[in-house]
Motif scaffolding. Structure first.
Motif, short mmCIF file in Angstrom:
data_model
loop_
_atom_site.label_atom_id
_atom_site.label_comp_id
_atom_site.label_asym_id
_atom_site.label_seq_id
_atom_site.Cartn_x
_atom_site.Cartn_y
_atom_site.Cartn_z
N ALA A 123 0.76 -1.19 -0.07
CA ALA A 123 0.05 -0.20 0.02
C ALA A 123 0.74 1.30 -0.05
N ASP A 124 0.20 2.22 -0.63
CA ASP A 124 0.91 3.61 -0.49
C ASP A 124 0.21 4.64 -0.06
N ILE A 125 0.69 5.90 0.51
CA ILE A 125 0.05 6.88 0.53
C ILE A 125 0.61 7.94 -0.15
N SER A 149 10.09 5.29 -0.59
CA SER A 149 9.47 6.85 -0.46
C SER A 149 9.69 7.09 -1.88
N GLY A 150 8.94 8.20 -2.28
CA GLY A 150 9.03 8.61 -3.44
C GLY A 150 8.60 10.23 -3.37
N TYR A 151 9.37 11.06 -4.32
CA TYR A 151 9.12 12.48 -4.46
C TYR A 151 9.00 12.69 -5.82
N TYR A 152 7.99 13.55 -6.38
CA TYR A 152 7.75 14.01 -7.74
C TYR A 152 7.44 15.47 -7.78
N ALA A 153 7.73 15.84 -8.89
CA ALA A 153 7.23 17.16 -9.30
C ALA A 153 7.21 17.13 -10.85
N ASP A 173 13.32 6.00 -3.70
CA ASP A 173 14.27 5.52 -2.39
C ASP A 173 13.63 4.26 -1.64
N TYR A 174 14.31 3.18 -1.83
CA TYR A 174 14.08 2.08 -1.20
C TYR A 174 14.60 1.57 0.12
N LYS A 175 15.56 2.71 0.54
CA LYS A 175 16.14 2.75 1.92
C LYS A 175 17.21 1.80 1.98
N ALA A 190 18.54 4.26 -4.42
CA ALA A 190 17.38 5.40 -5.15
C ALA A 190 17.80 5.39 -6.87
N TYR A 191 16.93 5.71 -7.20
CA TYR A 191 16.82 6.31 -8.70
C TYR A 191 15.96 7.10 -9.21
N ASP A 192 16.18 7.76 -10.32
CA ASP A 192 15.21 8.90 -10.79
C ASP A 192 14.53 8.31 -12.10
N ASN A 193 13.53 8.86 -12.27
CA ASN A 193 12.69 8.52 -13.56
C ASN A 193 11.95 9.70 -13.85
N TRP A 194 11.72 9.95 -15.20
CA TRP A 194 11.08 11.15 -15.76
C TRP A 194 10.04 10.67 -17.02
N SER A 195 9.27 11.60 -17.25
CA SER A 195 8.42 11.53 -18.42
C SER A 195 8.04 12.64 -19.08
N VAL A 196 7.90 12.71 -20.38
CA VAL A 196 7.06 13.82 -21.23
C VAL A 196 5.98 13.35 -21.82
N GLY A 197 4.57 13.86 -21.61
CA GLY A 197 3.54 13.14 -22.10
C GLY A 197 2.65 14.09 -22.81
#
Length: 243
Positions: A123-125, A149-153, A173-175, A190-197
């Motif tokens: 589950a995620d919040i 945990s994850g952070y996005y913008a 980030d999987y800790k 941790a890793y980064d991902n990005w997208s353009v849609g």
């Protein structure tokens, strides 16, 4: 997984809902995607997926629903057989607060399950603030062995010809070290991902095309997923409706 659905619907001029009462609405959203990517990593070995979201919304901003998609995790090397699950089913509930015409806050709890492979359940919040097209947010795993945990913008807007544009960056980030190089001598958490849609409503269908990528190497991807080609750059096409 269901992700930022409220914000995406806001960019879809043709999105409609079934009015059940003055306060309740039901949104049914079937969708076909060329690859189901979650945080940049394919959940279908790069193959297409059929998805369905059924969401009940209240005029107060409360909502709840069920989202599902086919998945394919390939070969289970530990058990020496194929993974038994072919479906992901998410159950979610949240609150969407339209603070002003240009500012909103979305908070929800998402429980994801995999029939036949309950060890993947979790589950995620989520919490997302959207202001004048820009959005920032965070998510945190809950009730799962793989804590992360994850952070996005990002940014969403409507281009000329009513073409929706979304730019998004996310860090997961999987800790613990879960991504390793080819000889397993170095790991990262941790890793980064990005997208353009882009998306466009045409002939009663919302058409989408997204460029998705991560900063994981082929070896790091294989150490995490068992395959070296599920984290690299790709174009994801989609077709969906909301009624």
């Amino acid at each position: 997984m269901r992700y930022l659905l409220i914000g995406l619907l806001a960019l879809t001029p043709m999105a409609q809902a079934l009015e059940l009462s003055e306060a309740l609405s039901l949104e049914i959203s079937p969708k076909l995607v060329s690859d189901y990517r979650s945080s940049g990593i394919s959940q279908t070995l790069g193959d297409p997926a059929m998805q369905l979201d059924v969401m009940l919304t209240h005029a107060s901003g409360l909502y709840a629903g069920v989202w599902t998609s086919n998945v394919e995790f390939g070969y289970d090397w530990l058990e020496d057989d194929n993974y038994g699950t072919r479906q992901e089913v998410d159950y979610y509930a949240g609150y969407y607060w339209q603070i002003t015409d240009d500012i909103s806050l979305d908070a929800y709890y998402n429980r994801y399950t995999y029939p036949g492979e309950s060890q993947f359940n979790g589950a995620d919040i989520y919490l997302t603030l959207d202001a004048y097209g820009f959005f920032i947010g965070a998510k945190h795993s809950h009730d799962t062995d793989d804590t992360y945990s994850g952070y996005y913008a990002g940014y969403r807007t409507l281009l000329p010809l009513e073409i929706g544009l979304e730019l998004k960056y996310e860090r997961i980030d999987y800790k613990d070290d879960v991504f390793f190089n080819r000889d397993w001598s170095r790991g990262r958490q941790a890793y980064d991902n990005w997208s353009v849609g882009l998306q466009k409503d045409l002939f009663g269908v919302t058409w989408g095309l997204s460029y998705v990528d991560t900063d994981l190497s082929d070896a790091q991807c294989q150490s995490f997923s068992g395959y070296d080609d599920l984290c690299s750059a790709t174009l994801v096409a989609s077709a969906g409706m909301t009624f």
